[in-house]
Design an enzyme around this catalytic site. Structure first.
Site, PDB file in Angstrom:
ATOM      1  N   HIS A   1      16.016  65.484 -21.352  1.00 50.80           N
ATOM      2  CA  HIS A   1      16.271  64.789 -20.132  1.00 50.80           C
ATOM      3  C   HIS A   1      15.071  64.704 -19.248  1.00 50.80           C
ATOM      4  O   HIS A   1      14.849  65.490 -17.838  1.00 50.80           O
ATOM      5  CB  HIS A   1      17.306  65.609 -19.486  1.00 50.80           C
ATOM      6  CG  HIS A   1      18.551  65.548 -20.249  1.00 50.80           C
ATOM      7  ND1 HIS A   1      19.849  66.557 -20.004  1.00 50.80           N
ATOM      8  CD2 HIS A   1      19.016  64.849 -21.135  1.00 50.80           C
ATOM      9  CE1 HIS A   1      20.568  66.061 -20.860  1.00 50.80           C
ATOM     10  NE2 HIS A   1      20.222  65.135 -21.798  1.00 50.80           N
TER      11      HIS A   1
ATOM     12  N   GLU B   1       8.037  46.048 -24.244  1.00 51.75           N
ATOM     13  CA  GLU B   1       8.741  47.194 -24.877  1.00 51.75           C
ATOM     14  C   GLU B   1       7.488  47.619 -25.997  1.00 51.75           C
ATOM     15  O   GLU B   1       6.995  46.810 -26.945  1.00 51.75           O
ATOM     16  CB  GLU B   1      10.009  46.913 -25.506  1.00 51.75           C
ATOM     17  CG  GLU B   1      10.494  48.368 -26.296  1.00 51.75           C
ATOM     18  CD  GLU B   1      10.513  49.400 -25.899  1.00 51.75           C
ATOM     19  OE1 GLU B   1      10.862  49.827 -24.701  1.00 51.75           O
ATOM     20  OE2 GLU B   1       9.747  50.165 -26.457  1.00 51.75           O
TER      21      GLU B   1
ATOM     22  N   GLY C   1      17.141  51.988 -16.831  1.00 50.84           N
ATOM     23  CA  GLY C   1      16.693  51.297 -15.708  1.00 50.84           C
ATOM     24  C   GLY C   1      16.146  49.774 -16.003  1.00 50.84           C
ATOM     25  O   GLY C   1      16.459  48.944 -15.405  1.00 50.84           O
TER      26      GLY C   1
ATOM     27  N   GLY D   1      14.281  56.961 -15.012  1.00 52.07           N
ATOM     28  CA  GLY D   1      14.500  58.129 -14.810  1.00 52.07           C
ATOM     29  C   GLY D   1      13.507  58.782 -13.959  1.00 52.07           C
ATOM     30  O   GLY D   1      13.656  59.925 -13.447  1.00 52.07           O
TER      31      GLY D   1
ATOM     32  N   PHE E   1      22.019  59.599 -18.307  1.00 54.17           N
ATOM     33  CA  PHE E   1      21.715  58.158 -18.324  1.00 54.17           C
ATOM     34  C   PHE E   1      22.363  57.300 -17.407  1.00 54.17           C
ATOM     35  O   PHE E   1      22.427  56.093 -16.985  1.00 54.17           O
ATOM     36  CB  PHE E   1      21.659  57.681 -19.665  1.00 54.17           C
ATOM     37  CG  PHE E   1      22.972  57.652 -20.697  1.00 54.17           C
ATOM     38  CD1 PHE E   1      24.093  56.882 -20.196  1.00 54.17           C
ATOM     39  CD2 PHE E   1      22.849  58.470 -21.800  1.00 54.17           C
ATOM     40  CE1 PHE E   1      25.149  56.723 -20.951  1.00 54.17           C
ATOM     41  CE2 PHE E   1      24.075  58.196 -22.675  1.00 54.17           C
ATOM     42  CZ  PHE E   1      25.102  57.446 -22.202  1.00 54.17           C
TER      43      PHE E   1
ATOM     44  N   GLU F   1      26.700  71.416 -22.926  1.00 53.21           N
ATOM     45  CA  GLU F   1      27.073  70.520 -24.192  1.00 53.21           C
ATOM     46  C   GLU F   1      27.467  71.319 -25.186  1.00 53.21           C
ATOM     47  O   GLU F   1      26.586  72.161 -25.780  1.00 53.21           O
ATOM     48  CB  GLU F   1      26.222  69.341 -24.207  1.00 53.21           C
ATOM     49  CG  GLU F   1      26.401  68.731 -25.604  1.00 53.21           C
ATOM     50  CD  GLU F   1      25.096  67.737 -25.720  1.00 53.21           C
ATOM     51  OE1 GLU F   1      24.491  67.525 -24.800  1.00 53.21           O
ATOM     52  OE2 GLU F   1      24.732  67.119 -26.928  1.00 53.21           O
TER      53      GLU F   1
ATOM     54  N   ASN G   1      24.050  65.237 -18.162  1.00 50.22           N
ATOM     55  CA  ASN G   1      23.325  64.322 -19.176  1.00 50.22           C
ATOM     56  C   ASN G   1      23.078  63.234 -18.131  1.00 50.22           C
ATOM     57  O   ASN G   1      24.050  62.687 -17.548  1.00 50.22           O
ATOM     58  CB  ASN G   1      23.997  63.924 -20.235  1.00 50.22           C
ATOM     59  CG  ASN G   1      24.559  65.137 -20.939  1.00 50.22           C
ATOM     60  OD1 ASN G   1      25.427  65.981 -20.444  1.00 50.22           O
ATOM     61  ND2 ASN G   1      24.332  65.569 -22.108  1.00 50.22           N
TER      62      ASN G   1
ATOM     63  N   MET H   1      26.536  60.774 -24.625  1.00 48.32           N
ATOM     64  CA  MET H   1      27.470  61.463 -23.742  1.00 48.32           C
ATOM     65  C   MET H   1      26.946  60.933 -22.198  1.00 48.32           C
ATOM     66  O   MET H   1      25.901  60.799 -21.659  1.00 48.32           O
ATOM     67  CB  MET H   1      26.992  62.836 -23.518  1.00 48.32           C
ATOM     68  CG  MET H   1      27.485  63.775 -24.548  1.00 48.32           C
ATOM     69  SD  MET H   1      27.089  65.465 -24.526  1.00 48.32           S
ATOM     70  CE  MET H   1      27.924  65.938 -23.216  1.00 48.32           C
TER      71      MET H   1
HETATM   72  P1  FDA Z   1      13.943  55.224 -21.395  1.00 45.27           P
HETATM   73  O1  FDA Z   1      13.186  56.338 -21.917  1.00 45.27           O
HETATM   74  O2  FDA Z   1      15.426  55.180 -22.037  1.00 45.27           O
HETATM   75  O3  FDA Z   1      13.202  54.056 -21.770  1.00 45.27           O
HETATM   76  C1  FDA Z   1      11.630  53.936 -21.858  1.00 45.27           C
HETATM   77  C2  FDA Z   1      11.324  52.661 -22.586  1.00 45.27           C
HETATM   78  O4  FDA Z   1       9.936  52.365 -21.897  1.00 45.27           O
HETATM   79  C3  FDA Z   1      11.493  53.368 -24.197  1.00 45.27           C
HETATM   80  O5  FDA Z   1      11.863  52.244 -24.875  1.00 45.27           O
HETATM   81  C4  FDA Z   1       9.785  53.388 -24.301  1.00 45.27           C
HETATM   82  O6  FDA Z   1       9.075  53.033 -25.755  1.00 45.27           O
HETATM   83  C5  FDA Z   1       9.118  52.381 -23.285  1.00 45.27           C
HETATM   84  N1  FDA Z   1       7.839  52.391 -22.819  1.00 45.27           N
HETATM   85  C6  FDA Z   1       7.123  53.566 -22.291  1.00 45.27           C
HETATM   86  N2  FDA Z   1       6.035  53.237 -21.901  1.00 45.27           N
HETATM   87  C7  FDA Z   1       5.866  51.996 -22.299  1.00 45.27           C
HETATM   88  C8  FDA Z   1       4.480  51.245 -21.966  1.00 45.27           C
HETATM   89  N3  FDA Z   1       3.481  51.627 -21.504  1.00 45.27           N
HETATM   90  N4  FDA Z   1       4.431  49.973 -22.198  1.00 45.27           N
HETATM   91  C9  FDA Z   1       5.903  49.248 -22.831  1.00 45.27           C
HETATM   92  N5  FDA Z   1       7.046  49.905 -23.204  1.00 45.27           N
HETATM   93  C10 FDA Z   1       6.975  51.411 -22.759  1.00 45.27           C
HETATM   94  N6  FDA Z   1      21.358  61.308 -21.793  1.00 45.27           N
HETATM   95  C11 FDA Z   1      22.605  61.404 -21.771  1.00 45.27           C
HETATM   96  O7  FDA Z   1      23.062  60.981 -20.520  1.00 45.27           O
HETATM   97  N7  FDA Z   1      23.504  61.610 -22.636  1.00 45.27           N
HETATM   98  C12 FDA Z   1      23.263  61.888 -23.873  1.00 45.27           C
HETATM   99  O8  FDA Z   1      23.944  62.209 -24.743  1.00 45.27           O
HETATM  100  C13 FDA Z   1      21.927  62.057 -24.195  1.00 45.27           C
HETATM  101  N8  FDA Z   1      21.357  62.715 -25.282  1.00 45.27           N
HETATM  102  C14 FDA Z   1      19.980  62.561 -25.534  1.00 45.27           C
HETATM  103  C15 FDA Z   1      19.538  62.829 -26.733  1.00 45.27           C
HETATM  104  C16 FDA Z   1      18.208  62.553 -27.200  1.00 45.27           C
HETATM  105  C17 FDA Z   1      17.724  62.971 -28.490  1.00 45.27           C
HETATM  106  C18 FDA Z   1      17.314  62.139 -26.298  1.00 45.27           C
HETATM  107  C19 FDA Z   1      15.824  62.055 -26.553  1.00 45.27           C
HETATM  108  C20 FDA Z   1      17.656  61.798 -24.942  1.00 45.27           C
HETATM  109  C21 FDA Z   1      19.159  61.965 -24.635  1.00 45.27           C
HETATM  110  N9  FDA Z   1      19.565  61.544 -23.217  1.00 45.27           N
HETATM  111  C22 FDA Z   1      20.810  61.653 -23.001  1.00 45.27           C
HETATM  112  C23 FDA Z   1      18.836  61.462 -22.156  1.00 45.27           C
HETATM  113  C24 FDA Z   1      18.479  59.717 -22.180  1.00 45.27           C
HETATM  114  O9  FDA Z   1      18.096  59.051 -23.521  1.00 45.27           O
HETATM  115  C25 FDA Z   1      17.492  59.463 -20.856  1.00 45.27           C
HETATM  116  O10 FDA Z   1      17.958  60.094 -19.852  1.00 45.27           O
HETATM  117  C26 FDA Z   1      17.344  58.028 -20.894  1.00 45.27           C
HETATM  118  O11 FDA Z   1      17.107  57.106 -21.882  1.00 45.27           O
HETATM  119  C27 FDA Z   1      16.205  57.646 -19.728  1.00 45.27           C
HETATM  120  O12 FDA Z   1      16.230  56.390 -19.390  1.00 45.27           O
HETATM  121  P2  FDA Z   1      15.081  55.545 -18.609  1.00 45.27           P
HETATM  122  O13 FDA Z   1      15.492  54.041 -18.361  1.00 45.27           O
HETATM  123  O14 FDA Z   1      14.127  56.508 -18.004  1.00 45.27           O
HETATM  124  O15 FDA Z   1      14.003  55.401 -19.822  1.00 45.27           O
END
Ligand code: FDA
Length: 502
Positions: A441, A35, A16, A469, A481, A356, A479, A117
């Protein structure tokens, strides 16, 4: 007034946030991205940016003494996790009692660690989950735009059928078909042309060298290579790393002031500063964004935030499980880390499941078929602010997983029956067959149309937007993203047209 100021600030750099940063930059708005993790662009002593999944070092996890991989044991032996030095590693596991949530840390958020994915949800289920969002616009404009921008591509099917690297997927597919279950190919953001060159020995291996979870050194189109690279190229966007936003308050005159802590690689805070902005975009993920807004509301900094902030959290029904195959059904010592097939039983009237077919690249034949099941679980959790620790706690108890475990059991019992196979008991600790204590997720916490308006504008706080999210109400059936990205594209287009033109 704060020392630093920008017309717009984006918190976080996941899906996002990356969309927000690019679209703001293209609109000519000077934007600071904050970040809390590192920028992953510098090789370590071994010449690699990221460490390998099966040989984790300090780069693997966010300030830990020991890794906490989702599979904790093999043959009941504690061989998976390793002692590591505390460091701002790329994967975090945030524990809330009965539920742990894996998230990415660093420029690119979850895109650095995930399996790539890139699944577009079924249109009927999307409309069930987000009925107020015009599905035609999403499916004609924003999903295609998100897929194009993310670099989504498909595995070549002839290669898939012949390569040893996807034997594990073909075995699981055969077993699914034997049980009368359908399978579908799933696109990915990993460059499949690169993967084929890896297999041919022409380029350094990444997906074919066991890399995933703690980062991919090659092949994967993570956000730092797509949206965020484009955002920086506008010349309007800067990214500040190791910068964690702690607090948000209103600024006299209508904007917001952030308290930001900058840390070094030991985790020590080396600077605390304030940054002011006219408009604030929260992209810190379901956990990060919800915690920041909850803290702001409950400490009285932003008392007008809606009571729905903190509500409507779900884990997308995630359950992991594994089956033991017969000796003649080898899955191969060589496995690509990028999943390309799913078992699609979402039409099941009682227990809808999209599972998956997951790799388990251990470099040896183990006869294991691993799955990450996504189920339809109506249970929702809520975050509450805990003043003693100044953090958000997730209220979620184990019994809320029951609908997910029941659905997974129904599908995998059927698979086992049809193939005369059994579950593996040795992988998740405590002789458990279903790993229902973690999720990849996390979704919800600031749900679209409840905590925000229909485009992510936080209710009660003009100029404050949620873009990640946390907008999705706990479930999306695949999944997530691609959905998070497409929704951010839709919302940012509207916000830039209506709010920033003024
Ligand atoms: P996202 O979590 O990506 O980003 C948030 C960011 O904000 C992070 O970099 C964090 O460090 C930062 N942050 C948090 N708090 C903060 C603060 N107070 N100050 C500054 N920075 C801060 N999905 C999919 O569609 N296909 C797939 O294959 C997979 N596989 C998968 C494997 C694994 C191991 C994980 C952990 C996750 C997946 N996912 C997935 C899920 C997918 O990665 C997830 O849904 C998205 O990254 C979420 O996107 P967001 O934009 O919500 O936040």
């Amino acid at each position: 007034p704060a020392a630093d100021r920008a017309p717009a600030v984006v918190i976080g750099s996941g899906y996002g946030a990356a969309v927000a940063a690019l679209r703001l930059g293209q609109a000519g708005v000077r934007t600071i991205v904050l970040e809390m993790g590192r920028l992953w662009d510098t090789p370590g002593p071994d010449g690699k940016i990221f460490c390998r999944t099966i040989e984790p070092d300090q780069r693997s996890m966010w300030f830990r003494n020991r890794t906490e991989a989702p599979l904790s044991t093999f043959l009941w032996l504690d061989v998976v996790n390793r002692r590591i030095d505390p460091y701002p590693g790329v994967l975090d596991r945030v524990a809330y009692g009965d539920m742990s949530v894996y998230v990415g840390r660093g420029v690119g958020g979850g895109s650095l660690v995930n399996g790539g994915m890139a699944v577009t949800p079924r249109r009927d289920y999307f409309s069930e989950v987000l009925p107020q969002v015009d599905a035609a616009g999403m499916y004609e404009t924003y999903f295609p735009r998100a897929r194009r921008m993310l670099g989504v591509n498909d595995v070549d099917q002839a290669w898939f059928e012949s390569t040893e690297w996807y034997r594990f997927s073909r075995v699981s597919r055969k077993h699914a078909h034997r049980a009368g279950l359908g399978t579908v190919f799933v696109p990915n953001v990993y460059d499949f042309d690169y993967m084929r060159r890896e297999a041919a020995g022409e380029v350094p291996k990444s997906a074919l060298a066991g890399e995933v979870l703690y980062g991919n050194n090659h092949g994967k189109r993570s956000l730092d290579k797509t949206y965020l690279a484009d955002a920086l190229a506008t010349g309007k966007v800067t990214i500040e790393t190791m910068s964690r936003v702690r607090a948000i308050r209103r600024e006299a005159g209508g904007g917001y002031v952030l308290t930001v802590e900058r840390s070094d690689d030991t985790g020590r805070v080396v600077e605390t500063k304030e940054i002011g902005c006219g408009r604030l975009f929260l992209g810190a993920g379901s956990l990060g964004t919800t915690e920041l807004l909850l803290r702001a509301r409950e400490t009285g900094a932003l008392p007008d935030l809606h009571p729905e902030v903190g509500q409507g959290w779900g884990h997308n029904g995630n359950v992991m499980t594994a089956r033991a195959n017969h000796l003649w059904d080898t899955v191969g010592a060589r496995q690509s880390t990028m999943p390309v097939l799913g078992i699609d039983d979402w039409n099941n009237p009682v227990h809808p499941v999209f599972a998956e077919i997951a790799p388990l690249p251990m470099g040896l034949e183990h006869w294991i078929s691993l799955y990450l099941a996504i189920t339809k679980n109506p249970e929702r959790g809520a975050f509450v602010y805990d003043a003693a620790t100044d953090s958000a706690k997730l209220n979620w108890n184990r019994s809320q997983n029951e609908p997910s475990v029941d659905a997974a059991r129904s599908l995998f019992d059927r698979l086992n029956r049809a193939n005369s196979t059994i579950y593996r008991y040795d992988l998740f600790g405590g002789n458990r067959v279903f790993a229902d204590d973690f999720t990849y997720h996390p979704l919800g916490g600031c749900v679209l149309g409840r905590a925000t308006d229909g485009y992510g504008r936080a209710k009660g706080c003009p100029g404050l937007y949620v873009v990640d999210g946390s907008l999705v109400p706990g479930s999306i059936g695949v999944n997530p993203f691609v959905t998070i990205t497409a929704l951010a594209e839709r919302n940012m287009e509207r916000i830039i047209q209506q709010d920033l033109a003024a």
